[in-house]
Design an enzyme around this catalytic site. Sequence first.
Site, PDB file in Angstrom:
ATOM      1  N   SER A 128      56.711  57.479  44.378  1.00 48.50           N
ATOM      2  CA  SER A 128      55.950  56.894  43.332  1.00 48.50           C
ATOM      3  C   SER A 128      57.299  56.235  42.465  1.00 48.50           C
ATOM      4  O   SER A 128      58.524  57.118  42.277  1.00 48.50           O
ATOM      5  CB  SER A 128      55.272  57.805  42.586  1.00 48.50           C
ATOM      6  OG  SER A 128      55.042  57.117  41.332  1.00 48.50           O
ATOM      7  N   GLU A 189      47.147  58.255  37.350  1.00 49.75           N
ATOM      8  CA  GLU A 189      47.662  56.848  36.792  1.00 49.75           C
ATOM      9  C   GLU A 189      46.564  56.130  36.472  1.00 49.75           C
ATOM     10  O   GLU A 189      46.803  55.449  35.438  1.00 49.75           O
ATOM     11  CB  GLU A 189      48.565  56.266  38.018  1.00 49.75           C
ATOM     12  CG  GLU A 189      49.203  55.104  37.854  1.00 49.75           C
ATOM     13  CD  GLU A 189      49.764  54.494  38.926  1.00 49.75           C
ATOM     14  OE1 GLU A 189      50.665  55.377  39.597  1.00 49.75           O
ATOM     15  OE2 GLU A 189      49.283  53.125  39.429  1.00 49.75           O
TER      16      GLU A 189
HETATM   17  C1  6PG Z   1      53.409  54.248  42.182  1.00 50.08           C
HETATM   18  C2  6PG Z   1      52.149  53.468  42.084  1.00 50.08           C
HETATM   19  C3  6PG Z   1      52.263  52.435  43.234  1.00 50.08           C
HETATM   20  C4  6PG Z   1      51.438  51.268  43.138  1.00 50.08           C
HETATM   21  C5  6PG Z   1      50.116  51.577  42.964  1.00 50.08           C
HETATM   22  C6  6PG Z   1      49.345  50.477  42.279  1.00 50.08           C
HETATM   23  O1  6PG Z   1      53.497  55.626  41.948  1.00 50.08           O
HETATM   24  O2  6PG Z   1      54.613  53.832  42.239  1.00 50.08           O
HETATM   25  O3  6PG Z   1      51.136  54.101  42.035  1.00 50.08           O
HETATM   26  O4  6PG Z   1      51.970  53.559  44.439  1.00 50.08           O
HETATM   27  O5  6PG Z   1      51.956  50.765  42.227  1.00 50.08           O
HETATM   28  O6  6PG Z   1      49.392  51.614  44.220  1.00 50.08           O
HETATM   29  O7  6PG Z   1      47.840  50.773  42.525  1.00 50.08           O
HETATM   30  P1  6PG Z   1      46.933  49.729  42.459  1.00 50.08           P
HETATM   31  O8  6PG Z   1      47.268  48.310  43.101  1.00 50.08           O
HETATM   32  O9  6PG Z   1      45.805  50.342  43.074  1.00 50.08           O
HETATM   33  O10 6PG Z   1      46.630  49.668  40.695  1.00 50.08           O
END
Ligand code: 6PG
Length: 481
Positions: A128, A189
């Site tokens: 992440s 998130e």
């Molecule tokens: C992270 C984010 C990353 C991504 C998400 C966005 O932890 O860095 O979560 O994995 O930005 O998957 O998710 P959505 O496109 O579903 O909002």
Amino acid sequence: AQANIGVIGLAVMGSNLARNLASREGNTVAVYNRSAEKTHTLTSEHPEANFVASETIEDFAKSLQTPRTAIIMVKAGAGTDAVIDQLTKVFEPGDIIVDGGNALFTDTIRREKAVKETGIHFVGAGISGGEEGALKGPSIMPGGSAESYETLGPILSSIAAVAEGEPCVTHVGTDGAGHFVKMIHNGIEYADMQLIAEAYDLLRKVGGLEPAEIADVFTEWNQGELESYLIEITAEVLRQTDAKTGKPIVDIIVDEAGSKGTGVWTVQNALDLGVPVSGIAEAVFARSLSSHREQRDVSTNLPGPSNPWTVSEDDKKGFIEDVRLALYASKIVAYSQGFDAINAGAEKYDWNIDKGAISKIWRGGCIIRAQFLNRIADAYDEQPALEALLTAPYFTEALVRAQESWRRVVAGAAGAGIPAPAFSSSLSYYDGLRAERLPASLVQGQRDFFGAHTYKRVDTEGTFHTLWSGDRSEIEAVDTH
Ligand code: 6PG
């Protein structure tokens, strides 16, 4: 063979992770991409990284020291299986394949099982932090065998974000545990983002504040217990004006939220596990509602309440504080629900997950990073078997402090016809947990009436059924839930 670590898949996340790895002392990084063009772009733009580039998967394998370690950074799905397939042909027993994509944890469980047959280790690692995190230090959630973590741990620690002196990486558990925890991270998130969005909406529609003023409010909140990356970037987004029109960018962006699916997975799995992640679910549903443009278009004629909710200049400060506390309390609920889902997943899939360690690796690098996670770590340090996070003294005290404000905000929003689904469902969850009696007893009565589904009594052991269509006497019955 010169390289100690390899990266496959050189789109922006893969390229940035490769550059991050190359920037750390002692690493030589092998890189490979299906189309060689991306490899050339990366190596020519970053000669300082001294990448060892290959144009075939065979050469890529040859360029790695044994036991080989390669991180796959391709879009989750069929592409991941294709790369694993290629790698298992050129790798040997003892080598390690890491999937750093946003894979569904059940796919990771399946893949780990299949790859293990070849003697090669397979590690699903949640990563992440977006593009910047990949480059400067993400939060990393690896699963897989403890044995593979011995090799992998030091490499991942070298590139992970550092929070209070500790690298944001830990061996989460076996097979799909890492991707499971990353999935929950994303669910939280979603909830965090929706709660912030609801706070913004109320500050604007009720408080009458302009986006730039709300940005100032968020900047101030970021100094206190709400301090987090998401609050910080929210202020930046709200402060941004559109170059073309001069208006706040938030008024120019179409109000339909997208998603790539990880939030949906969290809710789907929580439903299967029987865990009420209602705050997270409302966040997912709020995105779906926003994107049903056709329904919204025909619904603008639906009547709303006649009395708007306005606050006077004198009450504005108090109102802003109410919204802050409603946000904080709802956030505690969302995290508590997320950790409940981790508990249930660990039990079902037989993972030994250290929840304190998870909250610590979320303190840096990842999207939900926040000071707040220290409090969660403290709570699990004090009580490792804590039943519900929000019953830890620190959080209970915070909820006591917030609840009057929380109730005013939810009631006010409902009265004024302003949707606040995550605020209100979190409050209902809180009240549901604390209720001495729930109307579930009536639901049990209804189930017994129409389907003889039986019920338990408060005063006697056993399972009972009322002969509803007979003389309505009660009999002992077999438990059918
Ligand atoms: C992270 C984010 C990353 C991504 C998400 C966005 O932890 O860095 O979560 O994995 O930005 O998957 O998710 P959505 O496109 O579903 O909002």
